[in-house]
Structures are given as C-alpha cells and as structure tokens.
Scaffold this motif. Structure first.
Motif, PDB file in Angstrom:
ATOM      1  N   ALA A  72      63.855 103.203  24.536  1.00  0.00           N
ATOM      2  CA  ALA A  72      64.600 101.961  24.302  1.00  0.00           C
ATOM      3  C   ALA A  72      65.819 102.312  23.461  1.00  0.00           C
ATOM      4  O   ALA A  72      65.669 102.865  22.364  1.00  0.00           O
ATOM      5  CB  ALA A  72      63.722 100.938  23.587  1.00  0.00           C
ATOM      6  N   SER A 111      70.121 101.401  22.179  1.00  0.00           N
ATOM      7  CA  SER A 111      71.117 100.367  21.890  1.00  0.00           C
ATOM      8  C   SER A 111      72.477 101.014  21.668  1.00  0.00           C
ATOM      9  O   SER A 111      72.579 102.112  21.098  1.00  0.00           O
ATOM     10  CB  SER A 111      70.742  99.574  20.632  1.00  0.00           C
ATOM     11  N   ASN A 170      75.395  96.412  24.217  1.00  0.00           N
ATOM     12  CA  ASN A 170      74.357  96.424  25.229  1.00  0.00           C
ATOM     13  C   ASN A 170      73.185  97.314  24.847  1.00  0.00           C
ATOM     14  O   ASN A 170      73.228  98.053  23.864  1.00  0.00           O
ATOM     15  CB  ASN A 170      74.938  96.911  26.561  1.00  0.00           C
ATOM     16  N   GLY A 171      72.141  97.244  25.676  1.00  0.00           N
ATOM     17  CA  GLY A 171      70.995  98.129  25.547  1.00  0.00           C
ATOM     18  C   GLY A 171      70.748  98.847  26.852  1.00  0.00           C
ATOM     19  O   GLY A 171      71.333  98.517  27.894  1.00  0.00           O
ATOM     20  N   THR A 207      70.889  96.411  29.777  1.00  0.00           N
ATOM     21  CA  THR A 207      70.573  95.056  29.323  1.00  0.00           C
ATOM     22  C   THR A 207      71.735  94.497  28.522  1.00  0.00           C
ATOM     23  O   THR A 207      72.583  95.247  28.016  1.00  0.00           O
ATOM     24  CB  THR A 207      69.298  95.055  28.453  1.00  0.00           C
ATOM     25  N   ASP A 227      71.742  93.002  25.650  1.00  0.00           N
ATOM     26  CA  ASP A 227      71.644  93.214  24.214  1.00  0.00           C
ATOM     27  C   ASP A 227      70.827  94.473  23.955  1.00  0.00           C
ATOM     28  O   ASP A 227      70.144  94.982  24.835  1.00  0.00           O
ATOM     29  CB  ASP A 227      70.999  92.012  23.525  1.00  0.00           C
ATOM     30  N   LEU A 285      68.079  97.238  22.796  1.00  0.00           N
ATOM     31  CA  LEU A 285      66.622  97.305  22.877  1.00  0.00           C
ATOM     32  C   LEU A 285      66.086  98.032  21.650  1.00  0.00           C
ATOM     33  O   LEU A 285      66.593  99.091  21.276  1.00  0.00           O
ATOM     34  CB  LEU A 285      66.180  98.038  24.153  1.00  0.00           C
ATOM     35  N   THR A 320      59.900  95.514  27.101  1.00  0.00           N
ATOM     36  CA  THR A 320      60.923  95.896  26.134  1.00  0.00           C
ATOM     37  C   THR A 320      61.193  94.740  25.174  1.00  0.00           C
ATOM     38  O   THR A 320      61.062  93.568  25.534  1.00  0.00           O
ATOM     39  CB  THR A 320      62.243  96.280  26.831  1.00  0.00           C
ATOM     40  N   SER A 358      64.077  93.023  22.741  1.00  0.00           N
ATOM     41  CA  SER A 358      65.542  92.965  22.763  1.00  0.00           C
ATOM     42  C   SER A 358      66.128  92.259  21.545  1.00  0.00           C
ATOM     43  O   SER A 358      65.487  91.390  20.933  1.00  0.00           O
ATOM     44  CB  SER A 358      66.007  92.256  24.036  1.00  0.00           C
ATOM     45  N   LYS A 369      60.644  87.623  32.335  1.00  0.00           N
ATOM     46  CA  LYS A 369      61.388  87.543  31.083  1.00  0.00           C
ATOM     47  C   LYS A 369      60.869  86.360  30.278  1.00  0.00           C
ATOM     48  O   LYS A 369      60.588  85.302  30.830  1.00  0.00           O
ATOM     49  CB  LYS A 369      62.885  87.379  31.357  1.00  0.00           C
ATOM     50  N   GLU A 376      65.983  88.742  16.674  1.00  0.00           N
ATOM     51  CA  GLU A 376      65.715  90.019  17.312  1.00  0.00           C
ATOM     52  C   GLU A 376      64.209  90.317  17.390  1.00  0.00           C
ATOM     53  O   GLU A 376      63.480  90.078  16.438  1.00  0.00           O
ATOM     54  CB  GLU A 376      66.400  91.150  16.528  1.00  0.00           C
TER      55      GLU A 376
END
Length: 289
Positions: free
Chosen positions: A19, A21, A29-30, A50, A52, A54, A69, A71, A89, A96
């Motif tokens: 994961a 970032s 983003n992630g 993604t 945002d 991770l 995951t 986020s 999702k 967070e």
C-alpha cells in the motif's frame, strides 16, 4: 509513491502486496502494488491507482486473490487481483483509515480503524459495517484480531491506550483497557504462540509486552530508543522474536527473552513504515518505506 504497508500473501510465497501513497501520504494519489519476489529484487506484476493515499492492506484469509485497502479519504476497498477494478467499496469512516486486518479464524470478517477515533467490523458481502467501536479519543492507529479468540481484537491509539474488544459484547464496550505508554501507541501485534500476549510500540520510543491476564498488563519493556518504532510484528514461527520498523530508517528483529537485537536491516533511506514476515520461509521479511 512511498510505501506505508507491505504484506505477504497467506496463500502463496510468490505474492506480496504494498500500500503506497504519493508525497509521503500528505496529499495526492495512492497505489496498490502486487509484487513477486525475484532473485535479486521484487518484480512488479500489477498496480491499481487510487484517488487518495493508501495506508494499510490485508489479504483475505478465505480468497487467495482478494485483499482490502485502507485509504486516506476514509474509504475501504475490496480488490480481486484477477480483475482491473475494485470489487466493493465502503465509506463510513469520517477520517483517514489507518489499518485493516482480516480475521484469521472467522475468515468472513475484517476490522478497520481510523483517525475518526473508531474501529469497525465488516463482512465483504454486506454493504455496511456490522458494528462500530468508539471509546478511543483521537486516532486509532491499529486494530488487530486475536489469533485464538475469533470474536476478539485489540486497538491502540493517540490517547496512549490499548483496548481489548469483543464483537459479541452486547453493549459494544471494551473488555479491558491497558495504560502504561507515555505517548501515542502506534502499533500492536499478538503473539501467535502465547495468545494472551501482545506487543506495542509508541511515540514514547518504547516497545512493551503485555499479558491480558495480568492486572497490570505490561510484563516487559524495551527502550527508550533514539527514535520511535512505527510498526511491530511477532514472528509466525517463534514466540520469542518480533520485527520492528521505525523512524530510524531501519528494520530490526528482537529476542523478547533478553531484549537483544539479533538482526538489523538499514538499507532504507527514509522512515520504514511497513514490515511483514513470510508465512512460508522462516526468517524472510519484507519492508516498505
């Protein structure tokens, strides 16, 4: 992209997930990365971007291709690495999401924790969380299932406390609270061979061992160190060894019997946030920073 967490697959010794970032997780983003270990390096197999950053990841204990995951936008996503998009999702956390972990025994559920001060238990077949647990004041950095009791998990947080919970507690109140750290508790993990024992790390620059049967809780302490330890992880092959990753830009292995360091990996050039043991090869670990 900076690595916040790395996890070995429980089904294959040829799969890891990371994961990550952008911009150290502060903004941007992630990316979820699927990796395979090679002779001299990790070979990227697939990645998912993604919106945002991770912060954590957990492989499913029931489906070899699925993982969840955590986020920075408060969402949790379920992925299948044979597909090119998320399977599900959820977006209930208001801040967070800092940790996710699949239940080792009751494999249909996972737990999450967040900066919003709560932990939530989920079933991937249900569109909403099953229960919410909210006694902490401030961020809940980590939530981790007991390796022996399928209904119990522990959390640690900004309020310097560790709490033990049961999903079967009708009032949703914690079963026990452990205090002793002088600052935020960043990470915890259970001993797989002595399931009443867990380890924590804190901003107070110490590592503490606890026993839930002990009224005082704490049974041993290591430190204070020069820098805080960001993540702790008991070995899946021994009751005596813990791996640590920290703000000194290194990863270490400790012997809890005498507090000695038996291994140090210091090749990272930034903070080390993620660490995990292989379930297939004793002594093999992965780190991310």
């Amino acid at each position: 992209f900076k690595g916040y967490a790395v996890k070995f697959s429980p089904f294959s010794d040829q799969l890891l997930a990371a994961a990550t970032s952008a911009n150290f997780g502060l903004v941007g983003n992630g990316r979820l990365c699927i990796l395979r270990p090679g002779p001299a390096s990790l070979a990227p197999q697939k990645h998912y971007d993604t919106q945002d950053g991770l912060f954590d990841i957990s492989w499913s204990e029931a489906h070899e291709n699925q993982l969840v995951t955590a986020s920075g936008d408060g969402s949790i996503k379920l992925w299948d690495i044979t597909l090119n998009h998320p399977v599900s999702k959820w977006h209930e956390h208001r801040r967070e999401v800092m940790s996710v972990e699949w239940n080792y025994i009751a494999k249909a559920t996972f737990v999450s924790s967040s900066w919003d001060g709560s932990a939530k238990v989920w079933d991937p077949t249900v569109p909403h969380s099953l229960r919410t647990f909210g006694e902490h004041t401030g961020c809940v950095y980590s939530s981790t299932w007991s390796p022996r009791q399928p209904d119990q998990f522990a959390t640690c947080g900004e309020d310097k406390l560790v709490k033990l919970w049961s999903v079967n507690e009708p009032n949703g109140k914690s079963l026990a609270t452990f205090s002793g750290h002088m600052d935020q508790v960043l990470s915890l993990d259970w001993n797989k061979y002595a399931p009443e024992q867990f380890v924590t790390s804190s901003v107070d620059r110490t590592i503490k061992l606890w026993d839930i049967r002990n009224p005082r809780g704490q049974v041993a302490m290591f430190g204070p160190f020069e820098f805080s330890v960001r993540r702790v992880k008991f070995s899946p092959f021994s009751p005596h060894y813990i791996a640590t990753a920290g703000y000194d830009m290194s990863a270490s292995v400790w012997d809890t019997r005498n507090g000695s360091v038996v291994f140090v990996h210091d090749a990272h050039r930034e903070f080390v946030f993620g660490i995990d043991w292989s379930l297939f090869h004793p002594g093999m670990m992965a780190t991310s920073g």
